[in-house]
Design an enzyme around this catalytic site. Sequence first.
Site, mmCIF file in Angstrom:
data_model
loop_
_atom_site.group_PDB
_atom_site.id
_atom_site.type_symbol
_atom_site.label_atom_id
_atom_site.label_comp_id
_atom_site.label_asym_id
_atom_site.label_seq_id
_atom_site.Cartn_x
_atom_site.Cartn_y
_atom_site.Cartn_z
ATOM 1 N N ASP A 122 38.720 44.782 42.680
ATOM 2 C CA ASP A 122 38.423 45.955 43.513
ATOM 3 C C ASP A 122 39.280 47.208 43.301
ATOM 4 O OD1 ASP A 122 37.003 43.824 44.436
ATOM 5 O OD2 ASP A 122 37.333 44.207 46.540
ATOM 6 N N GLU A 125 45.151 34.101 48.613
ATOM 7 C CA GLU A 125 44.132 34.819 47.842
ATOM 8 C C GLU A 125 44.688 35.196 46.461
ATOM 9 O OE1 GLU A 125 41.276 38.765 48.554
ATOM 10 O OE2 GLU A 125 42.846 38.288 49.998
#
Length: 437
Positions: free
Chosen positions: A169, A401
Amino acid sequence: MKDTLYKKAVEVLENNWKEGFSIPCAKLYPFQWFWDSGLIAIGFAHFDMKKAEQEIETLLDAQWGNGFIPHIIFHTESDTYFPGPDFHRSDLHPQSSKKYRSTGMTQPPVTGFVLEEIYKISKDKPATLKFIEGVIDKVYFNHEYFYDNRDPQNEGLVYIYHNWESGTDNSPIWDDIWKTMNPPEYTFERRDTTHVDAAERPSKREYDHYLYIIDIAKEHNYSDEKIAELSPFLVQDPLFNAMLIKSSKSLIKLYERIGGNEEKIAQLTQWQQKAIATFNEKLYDDSLGAYVHYDLRNEKPIKFLSSSSFAPIYAGIPSKERADKMVEVMLQKFGGDHQYLCASFDPDSERFNPKKYWRGPVWVNLNWMLHNGLKAYGYSDVALRVKQDTIALMENNGFYEYFDSRKDMHKDGNAGYGGHNFSWSAALLIDLLEKEE
């Protein structure tokens, strides 16, 4: 320790399971994500094949009438995530799903190779092949969507129109594209920074760029033609295209196993030949010794090294000679004694930030791909190192994550960042532990 870790990983997946699909993690990501779902299904396949299959079925059930699969499917209402369905307005596209609200963006198409992985893992191959036979045409339709609608120059490489489509991202790769844009200041309430430290997330100004690109797409009802013409962000991404190529290879193998489908196999083979040739010609950078992104809007390569630069190894794209060079570059730049493999961005760059999302931390999904790709090319020692590093990160910190790539940050087990009890970290750990070297 390995048994305990395995049990904890199973627990993470069970806890993040909803009715028919998984969420990446509680609060921060409360919906179903496209590429997450595929990778999560690989973990489930080892101990609960029914859930692995449901994961895929639910994802494919949200496919649009043109073959597109959205990057987020909003199964439920939630106030813990922004931007939600009311911002994205998938209903603006005439062929969007009438059953599910979603985004109008996609993500790296992993579903094809995920089906092949599930088949390899299966203990009841006839039953699994029967399941695959029931869903494979939808995955083929998704690939057809990409080559028909996202390849304006008909060269075998598809574009992404938003950084969220890349899966990486806020990578520093996009910084120079942001400099070509001047979006308005949006007023909105961030939800992500209420769950994790803002230092680990993209900035408010970055979000302005993200929302602006979506607004342009919405203005034209998510028309691919208009997006190709007008989006300020239009990129050929080596990770995204490598996932498409890898998935097409898997579809060919699975269709051959199922039997029939000669036309589809011929079409997939044709796409493959063109895609791999252009990929090698256009995206390989000789001076860097790896693959780079190409800015289609401004017609120039984006010359940075990232973990995406090495992902083509997983898809079998480089020649052995090129792969040798890539492995050398990876070890030299990303693989020092003080580093865990493989940071998501070049540790020698001034843009490197080992704490911030895709600007430097290690991600389990990319490591899993690298491990499998390196093994296939015969680099068993490096593949083993990637695997051991990946397991060590989760042993030290838990199922985060992403993780700091600097080894000295892990002394007290506080170098896992972003969402905790993260599904694909747990799922791919299960797969790594199941496949003993």
